[in-house]
Design a protein around this motif. Structure first.
Motif, PDB file in Angstrom:
ATOM      1  N   SER A 277      61.900  92.380  49.733  1.00 17.10           N
ATOM      2  CA  SER A 277      63.233  92.848  50.121  1.00 17.10           C
ATOM      3  C   SER A 277      63.813  91.919  51.184  1.00 17.10           C
ATOM      4  O   SER A 277      64.992  91.538  51.130  1.00 17.10           O
ATOM      5  CB  SER A 277      63.157  94.283  50.646  1.00 17.10           C
ATOM      6  N   ASP A 278      62.981  91.521  52.133  1.00 19.38           N
ATOM      7  CA  ASP A 278      63.421  90.600  53.183  1.00 19.38           C
ATOM      8  C   ASP A 278      63.741  89.224  52.601  1.00 19.38           C
ATOM      9  O   ASP A 278      64.734  88.596  52.976  1.00 19.38           O
ATOM     10  CB  ASP A 278      62.345  90.469  54.263  1.00 19.38           C
ATOM     11  N   PHE A 279      62.882  88.753  51.696  1.00 17.27           N
ATOM     12  CA  PHE A 279      63.112  87.456  51.059  1.00 17.27           C
ATOM     13  C   PHE A 279      64.438  87.445  50.297  1.00 17.27           C
ATOM     14  O   PHE A 279      65.239  86.512  50.428  1.00 17.27           O
ATOM     15  CB  PHE A 279      61.960  87.133  50.096  1.00 17.27           C
ATOM     16  N   ASN A 280      64.658  88.486  49.514  1.00 14.10           N
ATOM     17  CA  ASN A 280      65.869  88.538  48.694  1.00 14.10           C
ATOM     18  C   ASN A 280      67.126  88.575  49.556  1.00 14.10           C
ATOM     19  O   ASN A 280      68.126  87.910  49.254  1.00 14.10           O
ATOM     20  CB  ASN A 280      65.823  89.752  47.776  1.00 14.10           C
TER      21      ASN A 280
ATOM     22  N   PHE B 216      60.115  80.743  53.746  1.00 13.50           N
ATOM     23  CA  PHE B 216      59.744  82.161  53.688  1.00 13.50           C
ATOM     24  C   PHE B 216      58.873  82.413  52.459  1.00 13.50           C
ATOM     25  O   PHE B 216      57.815  83.038  52.550  1.00 13.50           O
ATOM     26  CB  PHE B 216      61.006  83.026  53.633  1.00 13.50           C
ATOM     27  N   ALA B 217      59.327  81.918  51.297  1.00 17.44           N
ATOM     28  CA  ALA B 217      58.569  82.125  50.051  1.00 17.44           C
ATOM     29  C   ALA B 217      57.209  81.455  50.109  1.00 17.44           C
ATOM     30  O   ALA B 217      56.227  81.972  49.554  1.00 17.44           O
ATOM     31  CB  ALA B 217      59.372  81.601  48.863  1.00 17.44           C
ATOM     32  N   ASN B 218      57.124  80.335  50.787  1.00 18.95           N
ATOM     33  CA  ASN B 218      55.865  79.586  50.839  1.00 18.95           C
ATOM     34  C   ASN B 218      54.893  80.084  51.898  1.00 18.95           C
ATOM     35  O   ASN B 218      53.693  79.793  51.820  1.00 18.95           O
ATOM     36  CB  ASN B 218      56.150  78.102  51.090  1.00 18.95           C
ATOM     37  N   SER B 219      55.403  80.820  52.879  1.00 13.38           N
ATOM     38  CA  SER B 219      54.527  81.204  53.996  1.00 13.38           C
ATOM     39  C   SER B 219      54.202  82.683  54.087  1.00 13.38           C
ATOM     40  O   SER B 219      53.153  83.050  54.639  1.00 13.38           O
ATOM     41  CB  SER B 219      55.175  80.764  55.314  1.00 13.38           C
TER      42      SER B 219
ATOM     43  N   LEU C 203      62.080  86.275  42.422  1.00  8.47           N
ATOM     44  CA  LEU C 203      61.820  84.835  42.401  1.00  8.47           C
ATOM     45  C   LEU C 203      62.553  84.183  41.240  1.00  8.47           C
ATOM     46  O   LEU C 203      63.149  83.109  41.389  1.00  8.47           O
ATOM     47  CB  LEU C 203      60.317  84.566  42.259  1.00  8.47           C
ATOM     48  N   TYR C 204      62.507  84.824  40.080  1.00  7.53           N
ATOM     49  CA  TYR C 204      63.114  84.237  38.879  1.00  7.53           C
ATOM     50  C   TYR C 204      64.602  83.941  39.085  1.00  7.53           C
ATOM     51  O   TYR C 204      65.071  82.847  38.770  1.00  7.53           O
ATOM     52  CB  TYR C 204      62.933  85.168  37.675  1.00  7.53           C
TER      53      TYR C 204
END
Length: 258
Positions: free
Chosen positions: A138-141, A175-178, A207-208
């Motif tokens: 949710s945070d990533f998005n 963010f996605a990598n860590s 992600l998609y």
């Protein structure tokens, strides 16, 4: 009727063992559907959403197909939306129609209901990991959506917004990598034993859309093996290829030129 096995105990054991194995298998999967799934949750009869690949709709659409259970999917094109909008419970999509006539809105509630009805919430530690992923994602998005253009906002994606995107892009990729890597199982392509909890389905859905939008670099990052594995799950492939009940879905997020 009665069975006469004579004096052959092996025959008796053979006849008893097979039904016991079947019953054991049935009991292991009894919570998957039919009687209400996990938490007694029923499968929605119908799910309605826009004919778009969005971070809101894809997780539920994926879960419906992955479940293998019966459902009806409806996609609404933008030209039909003015007519459909007054018929929705809160003027928004998605919404789901339940077997008892209840109409459920809010994508998170719908997604978890589908997952529960089909055994995708996870059990024990897998459930905890799945819920944790939902929170992180949710945070990533939100971080990605704050700076990414959509088909509806691209015309207003001016020089100022493009600069804001360039300034914030690295943070989204980082963010996605860590934030996820430490929770991957040793195989590196999943977070739970099944690899198909709702938290994992939700993560792939988000992600998609961002990989195919403004952040293609994420596909080759720390989640590359996870992304690759999820992209070939039959139910997920069916939705993305337009072969599910939702039919062809248009892109919602768009790439940003250098």
């Amino acid at each position: 009727g009665s069975s006469n096995f004579g004096s052959n105990p092996g025959a008796i054991l053979a006849q008893v063992a097979a039904p016991l194995e079947l019953l054991t298998a049935m009991s292991c999967f009894a919570w998957l559907g039919g009687g209400g799934g996990q938490l007694g949750l029923p499968m929605p009869k119908k799910f309605t959403y826009f004919a778009l690949k969005t971070p809101i709709g894809l997780p539920s659409q994926f879960a419906l197909e992955v479940s293998g259970l019966k459902y009806e999917g409806r996609s609404v094109t933008m030209d039909k939306w003015p007519t459909v909008k007054p018929t929705t419970p809160n003027g928004q999509l998605p919404f789901a129609e339940m077997p008892d006539g209840m109409v459920l809105c809010e994508s998170g509630a719908i997604g978890r209901t589908i997952a529960g009805a089909s055994g995708l919430l996870g059990k024990g530690k897998d459930y905890m990991v799945s819920e944790m992923l939902l929170g992180i994602t949710s945070d990533f998005n939100k971080k990605a959506m704050d700076i990414a253009p959509t088909v509806f906002t691209v015309e207003k994606f001016d020089a100022v917004k493009k600069q804001a995107f360039q300034d914030g892009k690295a943070d989204v990729i980082d963010f996605a990598n860590s934030k996820y890597e430490k929770f991957l199982l040793p195989e590196g392509d999943r977070f739970t034993k099944s690899g198909l909890t709702f938290g994992e389905i939700d993560l792939f859905g988000k992600l998609y859309v961002h990989v195919n939008g403004a952040f293609p670099e994420i596909k080759e990052g720390k989640l590359a093996r996870f992304y690759e594995r999820m992209s070939v799950v039959p139910g997920i492939k069916k939705v993305l290829s337009g072969e599910s009940q939702f039919g062809p879905l248009a892109e919602y997020l768009i790439p940003v030129s250098a």
